[in-house]
Motif scaffolding. Structure first.
Motif: not given
Length: 283
Positions: A18-46
């Motif tokens: 399950x993934x969530x891709x989000x643009x920055x507050x500026x809504x710039x579609x060309x903004x560089x992307x940061x990928x985040x990997x969570x801890x075992x047993x947690x989820x992406x909301x951490x």
């Protein structure tokens, strides 16, 4: 759903991410992307607070849940097994599937995610500029911790049979070792860990017991690295992580004062204050 936040599921080799891709507050579609990997047993909301800070700074973000197994593959092929390298490849495929290109500004990882972030720099150095590896259990699977994972799997199975949440509570209490001031964070994190499936837990527990990159980590040269952990984290050795940082050319090492095993949640502001200057401007 708003265009700036796109939720989607991506199947990669039997794992339903399950993934969530989000643009920055500026809504710039060309903004560089940061990928985040969570801890075992947690989820992406951490990473909710981290993502908010990244968006305000001008970065887009991609995060994912890495503990859910598709029942179809489980029923057809039995118990799935993966190496840490497989999960790292999956991250790379998720980036291409969700962003349409391979290059990332950074990978941010915590706990098992911290190991995956470092491995990403080893496997895909041309596709990432920076790595933030926090609370990694080490550059190789700790021998003394391997029996603990078998014990935790058994406890998870007992919880499933009895309808209890002993492992969930024990995990959260270990992550946030502070006093009553951390009760709200424990309650929030408890909701996260309850989303973890037994299949996903077994898979990741097996994965985290079977890796050794001690001979390869020193080859990271062209990816800037920030490595560290919390001073109150009993699950890691900060001295060992400092040794890892010293093996990587130019790597920075940080000790996050007062933080347990999940600094992006436990000390959200302090973590952002370290991460954002390291990442620099998105332009």
């Amino acid at each position: 759903m708003a265009e700036h936040k796109i939720e989607d599921n991506v199947d990669v080799e039997g794992i339903n991410y399950f993934t969530i891709y989000e643009l920055p507050d500026s809504q710039d579609k060309k903004a560089p992307c940061v990928l985040l990997a969570h801890a075992l047993m947690s989820n992406l909301h951490m990473y909710d607070a981290t993502v908010k800070a990244l968006h305000a700074a001008g970065y887009s973000t991609l995060r994912y849940d890495h503990h859910k197994i598709t029942e179809r593959r489980m029923s057809l092929g039995g118990q799935l097994a993966y190496h840490m390298d497989d999960l790292t490849r999956h991250m790379h495929q998720l980036v291409k599937a969700r962003t349409g290109q391979s290059h990332l500004k950074a990978v941010v990882g915590c706990s098992i995610g911290g190991v995956l972030a470092l491995r990403y720099a080893m496997m895909f150095p041309k596709d990432v500029d920076q790595i933030v590896s926090i609370a990694a259990p080490g550059i190789k699977a700790p021998e003394d911790k391997k029996p603990l994972w078998s014990q935790r799997i058994r406890l998870f199975e007992e919880d499933q049979e009895a309808g209890t949440d002993k492992l969930c509570h024990a995990t959260v209490n270990r992550w946030f070792p502070g006093g009553p001031e951390d009760d709200a964070l424990r309650e929030e994190s408890l909701m996260h860990v309850k989303t973890c499936s037994i299949q996903g837990y077994r898979l990741l527990a097996d994965t985290i017991r079977n890796y050794d990159y001690s001979d390869e980590v020193g080859r990271i040269e062209k990816v800037d690295c920030l490595i560290g952990g919390g001073t109150e984290d009993t699950a890691i050795s900060l001295d060992e992580l400092q040794d890892v940082a010293e093996k990587i050319r130019g790597a920075q090492f940080v000790r996050i004062q007062g933080a347990g095993h999940l600094p992006p949640m436990h000390k959200a502001q302090e973590f952002s204050d370290l991460m954002l200057p390291f990442l620099g401007s998105p332009q």
